[in-house]
Scaffold this motif. Structure first.
Motif, PDB file in Angstrom:
ATOM      1  N   GLU A 296       4.850   9.232  -5.012  1.00  0.00           N
ATOM      2  CA  GLU A 296       6.110   8.683  -4.423  1.00  0.00           C
ATOM      3  C   GLU A 296       7.156   8.366  -5.335  1.00  0.00           C
ATOM      4  OE1 GLU A 296       3.528   6.133  -1.168  1.00  0.00           O
ATOM      5  OE2 GLU A 296       4.897   5.092  -2.155  1.00  0.00           O
ATOM      6  N   LEU A 297       6.667   8.085  -6.724  1.00  0.00           N
ATOM      7  CA  LEU A 297       7.765   7.544  -7.438  1.00  0.00           C
ATOM      8  C   LEU A 297       8.318   8.990  -7.784  1.00  0.00           C
ATOM      9  CD1 LEU A 297       5.554   5.100  -9.953  1.00  0.00           C
ATOM     10  CD2 LEU A 297       7.439   4.659  -8.661  1.00  0.00           C
TER      11      LEU A 297
ATOM     12  N   VAL B 152       7.846  11.262   4.151  1.00  0.00           N
ATOM     13  CA  VAL B 152       8.765  11.759   2.728  1.00  0.00           C
ATOM     14  C   VAL B 152      10.115  11.258   2.939  1.00  0.00           C
ATOM     15  CG1 VAL B 152       9.415  13.579   1.733  1.00  0.00           C
ATOM     16  CG2 VAL B 152       7.373  13.598   2.479  1.00  0.00           C
ATOM     17  N   GLN B 153      10.658  11.078   4.312  1.00  0.00           N
ATOM     18  CA  GLN B 153      11.920  10.699   4.568  1.00  0.00           C
ATOM     19  C   GLN B 153      12.169   9.540   4.237  1.00  0.00           C
ATOM     20  OE1 GLN B 153      14.890  12.627   5.408  1.00  0.00           O
ATOM     21  NE2 GLN B 153      15.474  10.598   4.804  1.00  0.00           N
ATOM     22  N   LYS B 154      11.092   8.650   4.633  1.00  0.00           N
ATOM     23  CA  LYS B 154      11.159   7.033   4.357  1.00  0.00           C
ATOM     24  C   LYS B 154      11.459   6.913   2.719  1.00  0.00           C
ATOM     25  CE  LYS B 154       8.647   4.630   7.851  1.00  0.00           C
ATOM     26  NZ  LYS B 154       7.409   4.177   8.213  1.00  0.00           N
ATOM     27  N   ILE B 155      10.301   7.726   2.104  1.00  0.00           N
ATOM     28  CA  ILE B 155      10.418   7.373   0.723  1.00  0.00           C
ATOM     29  C   ILE B 155      11.973   7.682   0.163  1.00  0.00           C
ATOM     30  CG2 ILE B 155       9.443   8.202  -1.601  1.00  0.00           C
ATOM     31  CD1 ILE B 155       6.832   8.684   0.215  1.00  0.00           C
ATOM     32  N   ILE B 156      12.314   9.060   0.419  1.00  0.00           N
ATOM     33  CA  ILE B 156      13.813   9.224  -0.078  1.00  0.00           C
ATOM     34  C   ILE B 156      14.808   8.220   0.520  1.00  0.00           C
ATOM     35  CG2 ILE B 156      15.449  10.861   0.366  1.00  0.00           C
ATOM     36  CD1 ILE B 156      13.424  13.167   0.799  1.00  0.00           C
ATOM     37  N   SER B 157      14.600   7.575   1.670  1.00  0.00           N
ATOM     38  CA  SER B 157      15.648   6.697   2.334  1.00  0.00           C
ATOM     39  C   SER B 157      15.803   5.356   1.290  1.00  0.00           C
ATOM     40  CB  SER B 157      15.373   6.327   3.576  1.00  0.00           C
ATOM     41  OG  SER B 157      15.562   7.582   4.123  1.00  0.00           O
ATOM     42  N   GLU B 158      14.697   5.205   0.563  1.00  0.00           N
ATOM     43  CA  GLU B 158      14.702   3.827  -0.393  1.00  0.00           C
ATOM     44  C   GLU B 158      15.593   3.952  -1.457  1.00  0.00           C
ATOM     45  OE1 GLU B 158      10.598   2.763  -1.483  1.00  0.00           O
ATOM     46  OE2 GLU B 158      10.209   1.830   0.447  1.00  0.00           O
TER      47      GLU B 158
ATOM     48  N   SER C 141     -12.215   8.583  -7.838  1.00  0.00           N
ATOM     49  CA  SER C 141     -12.186   7.232  -7.327  1.00  0.00           C
ATOM     50  C   SER C 141     -11.116   6.992  -6.326  1.00  0.00           C
ATOM     51  CB  SER C 141     -12.426   6.339  -8.370  1.00  0.00           C
ATOM     52  OG  SER C 141     -10.995   6.053  -8.749  1.00  0.00           O
ATOM     53  N   ASN C 142     -11.529   6.032  -5.320  1.00  0.00           N
ATOM     54  CA  ASN C 142     -10.445   5.855  -4.486  1.00  0.00           C
ATOM     55  C   ASN C 142      -9.277   5.272  -5.102  1.00  0.00           C
ATOM     56  OD1 ASN C 142     -11.032   6.448  -1.771  1.00  0.00           O
ATOM     57  ND2 ASN C 142     -12.473   4.910  -1.538  1.00  0.00           N
ATOM     58  N   LEU C 143      -9.345   4.377  -6.022  1.00  0.00           N
ATOM     59  CA  LEU C 143      -8.319   3.682  -6.878  1.00  0.00           C
ATOM     60  C   LEU C 143      -7.529   4.870  -7.487  1.00  0.00           C
ATOM     61  CD1 LEU C 143      -7.108   0.970  -6.978  1.00  0.00           C
ATOM     62  CD2 LEU C 143      -8.421   0.509  -9.118  1.00  0.00           C
ATOM     63  N   ALA C 144      -8.162   5.946  -7.839  1.00  0.00           N
ATOM     64  CA  ALA C 144      -7.364   6.931  -8.591  1.00  0.00           C
ATOM     65  C   ALA C 144      -6.625   7.658  -7.615  1.00  0.00           C
ATOM     66  CB  ALA C 144      -8.191   7.794  -9.444  1.00  0.00           C
ATOM     67  N   TYR C 145      -6.951   7.879  -6.189  1.00  0.00           N
ATOM     68  CA  TYR C 145      -6.174   8.537  -5.240  1.00  0.00           C
ATOM     69  C   TYR C 145      -4.948   7.639  -4.959  1.00  0.00           C
ATOM     70  CZ  TYR C 145      -9.456  12.068  -4.077  1.00  0.00           C
ATOM     71  OH  TYR C 145     -10.238  13.384  -4.141  1.00  0.00           O
ATOM     72  N   ILE C 146      -5.320   6.394  -4.912  1.00  0.00           N
ATOM     73  CA  ILE C 146      -4.048   5.391  -4.977  1.00  0.00           C
ATOM     74  C   ILE C 146      -3.066   5.664  -5.808  1.00  0.00           C
ATOM     75  CG2 ILE C 146      -3.351   2.919  -4.545  1.00  0.00           C
ATOM     76  CD1 ILE C 146      -4.975   3.473  -2.312  1.00  0.00           C
ATOM     77  N   ALA C 147      -3.481   5.569  -6.911  1.00  0.00           N
ATOM     78  CA  ALA C 147      -2.603   5.652  -8.214  1.00  0.00           C
ATOM     79  C   ALA C 147      -1.949   7.152  -8.154  1.00  0.00           C
ATOM     80  CB  ALA C 147      -3.385   5.710  -9.400  1.00  0.00           C
ATOM     81  N   THR C 148      -2.578   8.213  -7.710  1.00  0.00           N
ATOM     82  CA  THR C 148      -1.915   9.377  -7.538  1.00  0.00           C
ATOM     83  C   THR C 148      -0.833   9.291  -6.287  1.00  0.00           C
ATOM     84  OG1 THR C 148      -3.867  10.471  -8.144  1.00  0.00           O
ATOM     85  CG2 THR C 148      -2.405  11.973  -7.088  1.00  0.00           C
ATOM     86  N   ALA C 149      -1.242   8.640  -5.173  1.00  0.00           N
ATOM     87  CA  ALA C 149      -0.233   8.381  -4.213  1.00  0.00           C
ATOM     88  C   ALA C 149       0.961   7.844  -4.588  1.00  0.00           C
ATOM     89  CB  ALA C 149      -0.785   7.809  -2.938  1.00  0.00           C
ATOM     90  N   ILE C 150       0.809   6.577  -5.227  1.00  0.00           N
ATOM     91  CA  ILE C 150       1.750   5.924  -5.954  1.00  0.00           C
ATOM     92  C   ILE C 150       2.691   6.773  -6.691  1.00  0.00           C
ATOM     93  CG2 ILE C 150       2.523   4.022  -7.157  1.00  0.00           C
ATOM     94  CD1 ILE C 150      -0.035   2.403  -6.186  1.00  0.00           C
ATOM     95  N   THR C 151       2.251   7.292  -7.612  1.00  0.00           N
ATOM     96  CA  THR C 151       2.979   8.325  -8.543  1.00  0.00           C
ATOM     97  C   THR C 151       3.686   9.424  -7.771  1.00  0.00           C
ATOM     98  OG1 THR C 151       1.008   7.947  -9.943  1.00  0.00           O
ATOM     99  CG2 THR C 151       2.745   9.361 -10.677  1.00  0.00           C
TER     100      THR C 151
ATOM    101  N   THR D  72       0.902  -1.173  -0.105  1.00  0.00           N
ATOM    102  CA  THR D  72       0.061  -0.065  -0.125  1.00  0.00           C
ATOM    103  C   THR D  72       0.723   1.355   0.037  1.00  0.00           C
ATOM    104  OG1 THR D  72      -0.165  -0.124   2.411  1.00  0.00           O
ATOM    105  CG2 THR D  72      -2.018  -0.973   1.133  1.00  0.00           C
ATOM    106  N   PRO D  73       0.514   2.418  -0.720  1.00  0.00           N
ATOM    107  CA  PRO D  73       1.238   3.726  -0.526  1.00  0.00           C
ATOM    108  C   PRO D  73       1.584   4.055   0.887  1.00  0.00           C
ATOM    109  CG  PRO D  73      -1.029   3.910  -1.752  1.00  0.00           C
ATOM    110  CD  PRO D  73      -0.822   2.539  -1.376  1.00  0.00           C
ATOM    111  N   LYS D  74       2.778   4.727   0.829  1.00  0.00           N
ATOM    112  CA  LYS D  74       3.020   5.356   2.096  1.00  0.00           C
ATOM    113  C   LYS D  74       2.390   6.399   2.550  1.00  0.00           C
ATOM    114  CE  LYS D  74       7.690   3.175   2.129  1.00  0.00           C
ATOM    115  NZ  LYS D  74       7.796   2.357   1.097  1.00  0.00           N
ATOM    116  N   LEU D  75       2.359   7.306   1.537  1.00  0.00           N
ATOM    117  CA  LEU D  75       1.701   8.649   1.603  1.00  0.00           C
ATOM    118  C   LEU D  75       0.148   8.447   2.030  1.00  0.00           C
ATOM    119  CD1 LEU D  75       3.111  10.546  -1.514  1.00  0.00           C
ATOM    120  CD2 LEU D  75       3.744  10.917   0.952  1.00  0.00           C
TER     121      LEU D  75
END
Lengths: 145, 164
Positions: A71-72, B15-21, A59-69, A37-40
């Motif tokens: 993070e990327l 955010v720090q965790k994500i960066i640390s990865e 949609s919730n899944l779109a929010y998940i996609a946004t969170a993942i992106t 699961t996404p960290k954010l």
């Protein structure tokens, strides 16, 4: 030891082994869930998205996609800044600072949109010399061309 | 830069965790730089949401779906993220299924949450006492062996053996 008792003990051992496995399995499953699961936090993502006046139902899944992106993106920004620093500076200083990020934004097109978030800083003296600002003790003012 | 209490931000530790990865372990960011990274993430998020809205609009849809987020990435020329995003979405959907299964299992067992907690505690207690028994058994065995080998002389050895 009685064979009866011995057998009982073996059975109890087996059952407890199965129970132990369940606990361990459960812990492993929980760990897997956590990693995937996404960290954010989705709650924050929702709040941020809603600050946009043109916000649309998502949609919730779109929010998940946004969170993942997002993070990327954070990781991409980090990696690029790191590699740029390693290429350019010969210093062994392992501390990355504002200027490294600003440099990355200037160098790579994909980060150009951050031009206002991470502008390159210049010191006051050189700006005055270049006739870009004038200042009094009260304020600093940009000179419009 | 003062933090606007009206503005929403992302949790620093996360955010720090994500960066640390992805950051080499010897490297760190200054505090200021970390905050800028967070701000950049938020900026990206907003641009992405905005573009995803547009994509949904183009599709004549009133709700943004994951496919619109993916289309938005193409529009923003962040195609390189798409395969990673798709992989992680796939994995995420998998975890949802596992959760559902697990929740169903609990519901079917008909047990209340208190009962389940009690059972869990009981299992932990059992495994803990078994562990203690094993350790005591091992110590006893070691002492007996030590005695057999050293018979009279080594009091110190017994004590040493006990503490292994």
């Amino acid at each position: 030891m009685d064979t009866a008792n011995a057998n009982e003990n073996i059975d109890a051992g087996k059952n407890s082994n199965i129970q132990n496995m369940d606990i361990a399995e459960e812990a492993q499953i929980n760990l897997n869930l956590k990693n995937k699961t996404p960290k954010l936090p989705i709650s924050k993502i929702k709040k941020i998205a809603k600050t946009d006046p043109e916000y649309m139902t998502t949609s919730n899944l779109a929010y998940i996609a946004t969170a993942i992106t997002t993070e990327l993106f954070i990781q991409s920004f980090t990696e690029r800044t790191l590699s740029l620093n390693q290429i350019r500076t010969k210093s062994k200083n392992k501390r990355l600072v504002y200027e490294d990020l600003a440099e990355c934004v200037v160098k790579y097109e994909e980060f150009q949109f951050l031009g206002d978030v991470v502008p390159r800083t210049k010191n006051l003296k050189s700006l005055v010399k270049e006739n870009k600002v004038r200042y009094t003790t009260q304020q600093v003012e940009e000179i419009d061309d | 830069m003062p933090i606007d209490s009206d503005e929403v931000s992302l949790p620093r530790a996360t955010v720090q965790k994500i960066i640390s990865e992805v950051l080499d372990p010897e490297y760190t960011f200054s505090k200021e730089a970390r905050e800028i990274i967070t701000k950049s993430g938020i900026e990206f998020l907003m641009i992405l949401s905005s573009m995803a809205s547009e994509m949904a609009d183009n599709d004549c849809k009133k709700t943004i779906a994951p496919e619109h987020v993916i289309k938005a990435l193409t529009e923003l020329e962040y195609n390189q993220f798409i395969p990673f995003l798709q992989q992680r979405l796939y994995e995420y959907k998998g975890t949802q299924k596992v959760k559902e299964k697990r929740d169903d299992k609990f519901k079917k067992s008909g047990l209340s949450e208190e009962e389940l907690l009690r059972q869990q505690e009981e299992l932990f207690r059992q495994s803990r006492s078994r562990l203690n028994n094993n350790v005591v058994m091992k110590k006893i065995v070691v002492i007996i062996i030590a005695w057999i080998h050293n018979k009279i002389h080594s009091y110190l050895f017994y004590i040493f053996a006990f503490f292994i």
